[in-house]
Write a protein that holds these residues in place. Structure first.
Motif, PDB file in Angstrom:
ATOM      1  N   ILE A 196      -8.785   4.437   0.872  1.00 16.65           N
ATOM      2  CA  ILE A 196      -7.358   4.560   0.606  1.00 16.65           C
ATOM      3  C   ILE A 196      -6.669   3.208   0.433  1.00 16.65           C
ATOM      4  CG2 ILE A 196      -6.578   4.647   3.011  1.00 16.65           C
ATOM      5  CD1 ILE A 196      -5.510   7.086   0.261  1.00 16.65           C
ATOM      6  N   ARG A 197      -7.100   2.188   1.179  1.00 17.39           N
ATOM      7  CA  ARG A 197      -6.448   0.874   1.095  1.00 17.39           C
ATOM      8  C   ARG A 197      -6.782   0.158  -0.195  1.00 17.39           C
ATOM      9  NH1 ARG A 197      -2.996   2.755   4.432  1.00 17.39           N
ATOM     10  NH2 ARG A 197      -3.802   3.138   6.522  1.00 17.39           N
ATOM     11  N   GLY A 202      -4.149   1.471  -3.024  1.00 16.93           N
ATOM     12  CA  GLY A 202      -2.760   1.587  -2.588  1.00 16.93           C
ATOM     13  C   GLY A 202      -1.763   1.496  -3.722  1.00 16.93           C
TER      14      GLY A 202
END
Length: 506
Positions: free
Chosen positions: A328-329, A332
């Motif tokens: 997920i990071r 972003g």
């Protein structure tokens, strides 16, 4: 004189044994009986192209080539919405770096949940040609290198099919005073300079001369203390990480890439005993060791670019799908831009990947109403910017938005030209120059019969557009796509797509 069927059967038996499989295990992978495998290996059964293809997939080894590359076509019956869940495979770009880094280790290296893609197969073929023993167990890969590598026997043909082979420079510079590796290949994306590698590795005592299709390398290893990279690139950062890993002193690197594949490599090197700080930043401090001999197991992180493929597939077909295990990071900014276009995305709470470092989440792409083009241009940048390999998927998503979007693909020469292939299936794309396109939507996708262009990410966009187009499309010679995506047709079919995998003669 053995018959053709006997020759093929003997070859299958040799590959099966090399992979450490019994006849019963191969039969299980093919959903057939052990007696059928026995008949095949004794040359007592005629084999169709489809059967040979299934055996190739089960053994992770190409058994038959219709040309220089195994030719596969996709017939896509489009116009259907997708639904359900899909789980990401491990990162292609991390995997090829990890394969090269395995040469640093004189112990046993095991990679779990490793991607079975053509790019990985080519690097494995190169490693096997110089003496490395590679053995698959399902999706897990075990590598054992010999005490002395046989660089004179390197598989030139496989090496020239992947640019990743350039990452052999960092591991090999400590082992051999003189060696050569073939010119790197891979995607046709204009001139992709290797000079940053040459400049960086010169600081470690490496001299590289390019002549007659090879890099001729001479090495007198030294400790640079510190160096600044002339380009903040992923593969050059990986080469420096591997060069510093066996430099038994501290190296400070300025201008390093902090992208996902360099992070995964750094976490793997830490498991080998290399001390690294600054992971994910432009400033790395690496304290290497004199020799590495460890039995190590490592699981590469899931692929954020594969996540973008499925996100774009959901958006373009206006479908609701859930993508599991998304880094997920590393996405972003991409997800933020999509929300600004009007897309609804929900996600679970973050949890850790198998490497104990990377944060994952399951995300759901919801069906959408009208999406709106962004006023600002979309362009790639260093992490945490939009990843260069995410940008192509923003192109096809922009084609679904009402309005005009400027895409500035400044990193790769000529990649923007391949985006114009989407005009053949209905997109309105205007090429401004080799780096910029204007995309005007929304698009009414249409079916077509096309040959895959020689650039991985732009090529995969054609599948997505064809999924959304009413009617039947054919995408020919999809080797380029298979370089980066595993079992893509089957995984899309499980989400409700209707894709047939065909041989070139179908």
């Amino acid at each position: 004189m053995p018959t053709t069927n006997q020759k093929i059967g003997n070859f299958i038996a040799e590959i099966r044994q090399d992979r450490g499989l019994t006849q019963a295990q191969l039969a299980d992978r093919l959903s057939t009986s052990q007696s059928a495998i026995n008949r095949i290996e004794r040359g007592k059964q005629n084999l169709s192209l489809e059967t040979l293809g299934r055996i190739s997939d089960a053994l992770n080894h190409q058994l038959l080539a219709l040309s220089d590359e195994s030719v596969t076509n996709l017939r896509i019956h489009g116009g259907q919405q997708l639904q359900g869940k899909t789980t990401l495979k491990a990162s292609k770009n991390a995997a090829v770096a990890l394969l090269c880094a395995s040469l640093l280790n004189h112990g046993v290296t095991r990679f779990k949940n490793f991607p079975k893609i053509e790019e990985v197969y080519r690097i494995i073929e190169v490693l096997e040609s110089i003496g490395v023993n590679a053995k698959w167990d399902g999706s897990d890969l075990e590598l054992r290198r010999p005490g002395k590598l046989k660089l004179d026997d390197i598989n030139d043909e496989s090496a020239r099919k992947t640019r990743s082979v350039i990452m052999l420079l960092g591991p090999l510079m400590h082992e051999l005073a003189n060696f050569k590796i073939p010119y790197a290949g891979g995607c046709e994306l204009g001139k992709r300079s290797v000079e940053p590698h040459l400049f960086a590795l010169e600081e470690f005592g490496v001299n590289i001369i390019a002549t007659r299709g090879n890099y001729h390398v001479s090495s007198k290893p030294k400790a640079p203390g510190e160096l600044t990279l002339s380009e903040q690139g992923n593969t050059v950062t990986n080469n420096v990480l591997m060069a510093a890993a066996l430099t038994p002193s501290t190296t400070k690197v300025y201008g390093a890439s902090g992208d996902y594949m360099t992070q995964d490599l750094a976490y793997f090197l830490q498991k080998l005993g290399v001390k690294i700080s600054g992971i994910g930043t432009p400033f790395l401090t690496i304290t290497g060791v004199k020799k590495i001999k460890r039995n190590v197991t490592y699981t590469p992180t899931e692929d954020p670019i594969e996540a973008m493929f499925f996100i774009a597939s959901a958006v373009v077909t206006n479908s609701k799908i859930t993508i599991e295990r998304v880094p997920i990071r590393w996405l972003g900014l991409e997800l933020l831009k999509l929300k600004q276009m009007g897309l609804t995305i929900t996600r679970t709470k973050p949890y850790l990947a198998a490497n104990g470092q990377t944060e994952l989440a399951d995300i759901t792409i919801e069906k959408h109403g009208e999406l709106t083009a962004l006023a600002d241009k979309l362009h790639p940048n260093l992490w945490p910017g939009i990843n260069p390999d995410s940008l192509p998927y923003m192109v096809i998503i922009a084609a679904c938005c009402r309005g005009r979007t400027l895409i500035h693909d400044w990193i790769f020469e000529n990649r923007a030209i391949y985006y114009t292939e989407l005009t053949k299936i209905g997109a309105n794309i205007e090429l401004a120059d080799p780096h910029r396109v204007f995309v005007t939507g929304p698009t009414k996708w249409r079916a077509a019969d096309l040959t895959t262009p020689p650039a991985l990410r732009p090529a995969s966009l054609l599948i997505i557009g064809m999924l959304a187009a009413d009617g039947t499309s054919t995408l020919r010679n999809v080797y380029t796509i298979r370089r980066g995506y595993e079992d893509l047709a089957n995984r899309l079919n499980k989400l409700g797509a209707n894709i047939q995998v065909l041989s070139a003669i179908d």
